[in-house]
Design a protein around this motif. Structure first.
Motif, PDB file in Angstrom:
ATOM      1  N   VAL A   7      -3.240   4.558 -25.317  1.00 30.34           N
ATOM      2  CA  VAL A   7      -3.861   5.431 -24.323  1.00 30.34           C
ATOM      3  C   VAL A   7      -3.115   5.252 -23.010  1.00 30.34           C
ATOM      4  O   VAL A   7      -2.870   4.127 -22.576  1.00 30.34           O
ATOM      5  CB  VAL A   7      -5.355   5.087 -24.132  1.00 30.34           C
ATOM      6  CG1 VAL A   7      -5.993   6.008 -23.091  1.00 30.34           C
ATOM      7  CG2 VAL A   7      -6.106   5.146 -25.450  1.00 30.34           C
ATOM      8  N   ILE A   8      -2.767   6.373 -22.385  1.00 32.73           N
ATOM      9  CA  ILE A   8      -2.175   6.375 -21.056  1.00 32.73           C
ATOM     10  C   ILE A   8      -3.148   7.141 -20.155  1.00 32.73           C
ATOM     11  O   ILE A   8      -3.469   8.300 -20.439  1.00 32.73           O
ATOM     12  CB  ILE A   8      -0.798   7.087 -21.035  1.00 32.73           C
ATOM     13  CG1 ILE A   8       0.159   6.490 -22.055  1.00 32.73           C
ATOM     14  CG2 ILE A   8      -0.224   7.084 -19.623  1.00 32.73           C
ATOM     15  CD1 ILE A   8       0.619   5.099 -21.755  1.00 32.73           C
ATOM     16  N   ALA A   9      -3.610   6.492 -19.104  1.00 35.08           N
ATOM     17  CA  ALA A   9      -4.533   7.136 -18.167  1.00 35.08           C
ATOM     18  C   ALA A   9      -3.908   7.122 -16.781  1.00 35.08           C
ATOM     19  O   ALA A   9      -3.362   6.102 -16.347  1.00 35.08           O
ATOM     20  CB  ALA A   9      -5.868   6.405 -18.151  1.00 35.08           C
ATOM     21  N   ARG A  10      -3.980   8.267 -16.105  1.00 35.51           N
ATOM     22  CA  ARG A  10      -3.378   8.397 -14.784  1.00 35.51           C
ATOM     23  C   ARG A  10      -4.415   8.946 -13.820  1.00 35.51           C
ATOM     24  O   ARG A  10      -5.201   9.827 -14.168  1.00 35.51           O
ATOM     25  CB  ARG A  10      -2.193   9.346 -14.867  1.00 35.51           C
ATOM     26  CG  ARG A  10      -1.496   9.573 -13.544  1.00 35.51           C
ATOM     27  CD  ARG A  10      -0.296  10.441 -13.739  1.00 35.51           C
ATOM     28  NE  ARG A  10      -0.701  11.842 -13.730  1.00 35.51           N
ATOM     29  CZ  ARG A  10       0.139  12.830 -13.465  1.00 35.51           C
ATOM     30  NH1 ARG A  10       1.404  12.594 -13.223  1.00 35.51           N
ATOM     31  NH2 ARG A  10      -0.287  14.071 -13.465  1.00 35.51           N
ATOM     32  N   MET A  11      -4.399   8.400 -12.597  1.00 34.76           N
ATOM     33  CA  MET A  11      -5.330   8.864 -11.579  1.00 34.76           C
ATOM     34  C   MET A  11      -4.733   8.674 -10.200  1.00 34.76           C
ATOM     35  O   MET A  11      -3.825   7.876 -10.010  1.00 34.76           O
ATOM     36  CB  MET A  11      -6.670   8.138 -11.697  1.00 34.76           C
ATOM     37  CG  MET A  11      -6.605   6.644 -11.425  1.00 34.76           C
ATOM     38  SD  MET A  11      -7.662   5.664 -12.477  1.00 34.76           S
ATOM     39  CE  MET A  11      -6.733   5.572 -13.980  1.00 34.76           C
ATOM     40  N   ARG A  12      -5.253   9.431  -9.242  1.00 39.71           N
ATOM     41  CA  ARG A  12      -4.813   9.332  -7.853  1.00 39.71           C
ATOM     42  C   ARG A  12      -6.033   9.032  -6.993  1.00 39.71           C
ATOM     43  O   ARG A  12      -7.090   9.633  -7.174  1.00 39.71           O
ATOM     44  CB  ARG A  12      -4.170  10.634  -7.398  1.00 39.71           C
ATOM     45  CG  ARG A  12      -3.754  10.625  -5.924  1.00 39.71           C
ATOM     46  CD  ARG A  12      -3.168  11.939  -5.481  1.00 39.71           C
ATOM     47  NE  ARG A  12      -1.885  12.219  -6.083  1.00 39.71           N
ATOM     48  CZ  ARG A  12      -0.726  11.673  -5.702  1.00 39.71           C
ATOM     49  NH1 ARG A  12      -0.704  10.799  -4.723  1.00 39.71           N
ATOM     50  NH2 ARG A  12       0.394  11.995  -6.308  1.00 39.71           N
ATOM     51  N   ALA A  13      -5.836   8.135  -6.034  1.00 42.47           N
ATOM     52  CA  ALA A  13      -6.898   7.799  -5.096  1.00 42.47           C
ATOM     53  C   ALA A  13      -7.037   8.881  -4.031  1.00 42.47           C
ATOM     54  O   ALA A  13      -6.041   9.486  -3.618  1.00 42.47           O
ATOM     55  CB  ALA A  13      -6.608   6.457  -4.417  1.00 42.47           C
ATOM     56  N   LYS A  14      -8.266   9.099  -3.585  1.00 37.40           N
ATOM     57  CA  LYS A  14      -8.464   9.938  -2.418  1.00 37.40           C
ATOM     58  C   LYS A  14      -7.791   9.266  -1.231  1.00 37.40           C
ATOM     59  O   LYS A  14      -7.687   8.032  -1.174  1.00 37.40           O
ATOM     60  CB  LYS A  14      -9.957  10.096  -2.116  1.00 37.40           C
ATOM     61  CG  LYS A  14     -10.671  11.003  -3.065  1.00 37.40           C
ATOM     62  CD  LYS A  14     -12.107  11.206  -2.634  1.00 37.40           C
ATOM     63  CE  LYS A  14     -12.761  12.235  -3.553  1.00 37.40           C
ATOM     64  NZ  LYS A  14     -14.149  12.487  -3.198  1.00 37.40           N
ATOM     65  N   GLU A  15      -7.358  10.079  -0.288  1.00 36.72           N
ATOM     66  CA  GLU A  15      -6.713   9.540   0.900  1.00 36.72           C
ATOM     67  C   GLU A  15      -7.643   8.550   1.594  1.00 36.72           C
ATOM     68  O   GLU A  15      -8.824   8.827   1.803  1.00 36.72           O
ATOM     69  CB  GLU A  15      -6.344  10.669   1.868  1.00 36.72           C
ATOM     70  CG  GLU A  15      -5.486  10.191   3.008  1.00 36.72           C
ATOM     71  CD  GLU A  15      -4.959  11.328   3.857  1.00 36.72           C
ATOM     72  OE1 GLU A  15      -4.699  11.074   5.042  1.00 36.72           O
ATOM     73  OE2 GLU A  15      -4.815  12.450   3.339  1.00 36.72           O
ATOM     74  N   GLY A  16      -7.114   7.379   1.883  1.00 35.59           N
ATOM     75  CA  GLY A  16      -7.891   6.327   2.524  1.00 35.59           C
ATOM     76  C   GLY A  16      -8.703   5.476   1.569  1.00 35.59           C
ATOM     77  O   GLY A  16      -9.337   4.500   1.980  1.00 35.59           O
ATOM     78  N   ARG A  17      -8.704   5.815   0.275  1.00 30.36           N
ATOM     79  CA  ARG A  17      -9.497   5.085  -0.730  1.00 30.36           C
ATOM     80  C   ARG A  17      -8.617   4.298  -1.690  1.00 30.36           C
ATOM     81  O   ARG A  17      -9.078   3.795  -2.707  1.00 30.36           O
ATOM     82  CB  ARG A  17     -10.375   6.064  -1.522  1.00 30.36           C
ATOM     83  CG  ARG A  17     -11.328   6.900  -0.687  1.00 30.36           C
ATOM     84  CD  ARG A  17     -12.401   6.093  -0.018  1.00 30.36           C
ATOM     85  NE  ARG A  17     -13.318   5.646  -1.060  1.00 30.36           N
ATOM     86  CZ  ARG A  17     -14.132   4.606  -0.941  1.00 30.36           C
ATOM     87  NH1 ARG A  17     -14.158   3.896   0.149  1.00 30.36           N
ATOM     88  NH2 ARG A  17     -14.921   4.258  -1.922  1.00 30.36           N
ATOM     89  N   GLU A  18      -7.329   4.170  -1.360  1.00 31.27           N
ATOM     90  CA  GLU A  18      -6.384   3.501  -2.250  1.00 31.27           C
ATOM     91  C   GLU A  18      -6.806   2.064  -2.566  1.00 31.27           C
ATOM     92  O   GLU A  18      -6.809   1.649  -3.728  1.00 31.27           O
ATOM     93  CB  GLU A  18      -4.968   3.509  -1.643  1.00 31.27           C
ATOM     94  CG  GLU A  18      -4.388   4.879  -1.473  1.00 31.27           C
ATOM     95  CD  GLU A  18      -4.744   5.553  -0.156  1.00 31.27           C
ATOM     96  OE1 GLU A  18      -4.215   6.658   0.085  1.00 31.27           O
ATOM     97  OE2 GLU A  18      -5.536   5.007   0.644  1.00 31.27           O
ATOM     98  N   ALA A  19      -7.152   1.294  -1.547  1.00 34.14           N
ATOM     99  CA  ALA A  19      -7.537  -0.111  -1.762  1.00 34.14           C
ATOM    100  C   ALA A  19      -8.830  -0.206  -2.554  1.00 34.14           C
ATOM    101  O   ALA A  19      -8.963  -1.061  -3.443  1.00 34.14           O
ATOM    102  CB  ALA A  19      -7.656  -0.843  -0.430  1.00 34.14           C
ATOM    103  N   ALA A  20      -9.775   0.664  -2.269  1.00 35.06           N
ATOM    104  CA  ALA A  20     -11.049   0.639  -2.986  1.00 35.06           C
ATOM    105  C   ALA A  20     -10.849   0.985  -4.458  1.00 35.06           C
ATOM    106  O   ALA A  20     -11.446   0.357  -5.344  1.00 35.06           O
ATOM    107  CB  ALA A  20     -12.046   1.602  -2.343  1.00 35.06           C
ATOM    108  N   LEU A  21     -10.002   1.977  -4.738  1.00 38.03           N
ATOM    109  CA  LEU A  21      -9.738   2.322  -6.136  1.00 38.03           C
ATOM    110  C   LEU A  21      -8.990   1.190  -6.823  1.00 38.03           C
ATOM    111  O   LEU A  21      -9.332   0.820  -7.948  1.00 38.03           O
ATOM    112  CB  LEU A  21      -8.943   3.624  -6.234  1.00 38.03           C
ATOM    113  CG  LEU A  21      -8.595   4.074  -7.653  1.00 38.03           C
ATOM    114  CD1 LEU A  21      -9.849   4.238  -8.519  1.00 38.03           C
ATOM    115  CD2 LEU A  21      -7.787   5.371  -7.625  1.00 38.03           C
TER     116      LEU A  21
END
Length: 95
Positions: A7-21
């Motif tokens: 399984v390959i899963a890809r996602m992008r963090a909302k701007e400003g939420r990178e550390a939280a993600l």
């Protein structure tokens, strides 16, 4: 004999939420690696794209992956994903 499921899963963090993600995804690694049938579960950040995260997973059987999706740590993450993700979680299943 069953072929392992990759399984390959890809996602992008909302701007400003990178550390939280990143923190939320990192919290999934240890319990998922202990899940029955998990052969690999690795979190990566895309080079040059610090907001883009990838999981590389290998499961003994598709059923093991499906069972993991029902686990409290995964369902808990999915419950908070809308506040962390920019767009949809993209998942690809490979054999």
């Amino acid at each position: 004999m069953t072929t392992p499921l990759t399984v390959i899963a890809r996602m992008r963090a909302k701007e400003g939420r990178e550390a939280a993600l990143h923190d939320a995804l990192t919290a999934l690694v240890a319990p998922t690696r202990r899940a029955p049938g998990c052969l690999a579960y690795d979190l990566h950040t895309e080079v040059g794209e610090p907001a883009r995260f990838w999981f590389y997973e290998v499961w003994r059987r598709p059923e093991d992956h499906a069972m993991n999706l029902e686990s409290p740590h995964i369902t808990g993450f999915l419950g908070q994903a809308a506040g962390l993700l920019d767009g949809d979680l993209e998942v690809h299943f490979l054999d």
